[in-house]
Write an enzyme that holds these catalytic residues in place. Structure first.
Site, PDB file in Angstrom:
ATOM      1  CG  HIS A  38      -2.216  -0.613   1.071  1.00  0.00           C
ATOM      2  ND1 HIS A  38      -3.381  -0.051   1.521  1.00  0.00           N
ATOM      3  CD2 HIS A  38      -2.573  -1.779   0.490  1.00  0.00           C
ATOM      4  CE1 HIS A  38      -4.402  -0.839   1.227  1.00  0.00           C
ATOM      5  NE2 HIS A  38      -3.933  -1.899   0.599  1.00  0.00           N
ATOM      6  CD  GLU A 106      -6.794  -1.622  -2.958  1.00  0.00           C
ATOM      7  OE1 GLU A 106      -5.739  -0.938  -2.852  1.00  0.00           O
ATOM      8  OE2 GLU A 106      -6.819  -2.851  -2.869  1.00  0.00           O
TER       9      GLU A 106
END
Length: 316
Positions: A38, A106
């Site tokens: 991430h 995402e």
């Protein structure tokens, strides 16, 4: 018997703590590792987000457990040619015990350079092309690629493992599962869904199916639920919110709708090993070959003792 691994959370822990957890995981009998990739945590309360490739380098020196990224998005924030180089180097560092888990990503992590966040069908197109670029570079040949989404010119990787890096594709629905079966060496998911595995297999998938879930071992179920609700409410958001919300602040706003009751019904918590075993069996029954467990919260060492003594001896 299903193989069990530990899921290292780059959203919740810094790099040195992640390496320490990997060592504890090996001592507790876990056989392999997942590690998230991430740029942001889901919410600010989680508090971390180290660069995964640096952490993998450190892990390669401290553990011999196989490692899979769960998952890297090779489409927007980082060009697939760079991911190809990173994955090849990681595989050399890990002496072949590395697999590249990839997914369509995402907005939370991938829009940070100002790129438009495309709709889901386009994201899957981009992922398929990105995987093709990575595989081409992993041959060691010079690559020129002029595709719909990516351009590569005169690119060649010189640091390569003995075998091409396996690429596992993330899927949460049938379209991605079909893509995983068609282009992947394995599947990654976080749903104990037998239909998802069947779709992957029917679409040509012969490699391992990896699944993962979160738990919160604590002295009481109530304490575990509170910790899980505080740190991972985003896990329980419905639909496509996890793919389209752009910042941790937006996830925090949406997560106000997540109740402790919802968390209690979804996350194994507390001191009773049966809840953990029931969830592990659900993944095994769905057809997963490897199942990865992530302990939520700071009480990691006690979790590993609990798992080794009360869960692992009875695992399916």
């Amino acid at each position: 018997m299903v193989s069990t691994g530990y899921f290292l959370s780059c959203e919740e822990f810094g790099p040195r703590e992640l390496v320490r957890q990997a060592q504890w995981a090996a001592e507790a009998g876990f056989e392999r590792l997942w590690i998230s990739d991430h740029f942001h945590p889901w919410i600010a309360e989680q508090g971390q987000s180290p660069f995964v490739w640096s952490v993998i380098g450190a892990l390669s020196e401290r553990t011999r457990l196989p490692i899979t990224t769960a998952v890297t998005c090779p489409t927007t924030r980082v060009h697939p040619a760079i991911i190809a180089q990173a994955a090849a180097t990681a595989a050399v560092q890990c002496e072949g015990r590395f697999a590249l888990g990839v997914g369509s990503g995402e907005a939370l992590n991938e829009h940070i350079l100002g790129d438009a966040w495309p709709p889901a069908p386009v994201r899957l197109e981009m992922l398929e092309e990105a995987v093709a670029v990575i595989r081409a570079l992993h041959t060691g040949d010079e690559v020129d690629h002029h595709g719909e989404h990516y351009t590569v010119e005169n690119a060649r990787l010189y640091t390569l493992p003995d075998r091409p890096v396996p690429i596992y594709v993330s899927a949460f629905g049938p379209k991605a599962a079909k893509l995983a079966g068609r282009i992947g060496d394995g599947l990654c998911s976080t749903k104990p869904d037998g239909d998802l595995i069947a779709t992957y297999r029917e679409s040509g998938g012969v490699g391992p199916a990896q699944g993962g879930f979160k738990v919160c071992h604590a002295p009481t179920e109530e304490e575990g639920v509170r910790t899980a609700r505080r740190l991972w409410p985003s896990e329980h958001l419905p639909g496509e919110l996890a793919q389209v919300l752009p910042t941790p602040r937006h996830f925090e706003q949406a997560s106000t709708l997540v109740t402790e009751e919802a968390v209690a019904g979804a996350v194994p918590t507390g001191p009773d090993p049966r809840r953990y075993l029931d969830t592990l069996r659900a993944y095994a029954d769905a057809g997963y070959d490897e199942v990865y467990v992530q302990q939520i919260g700071p009480d990691q060492e006690r979790f590993f003792e609990f798992w080794a003594q009360e869960v692992a001896p009875h695992a399916p």
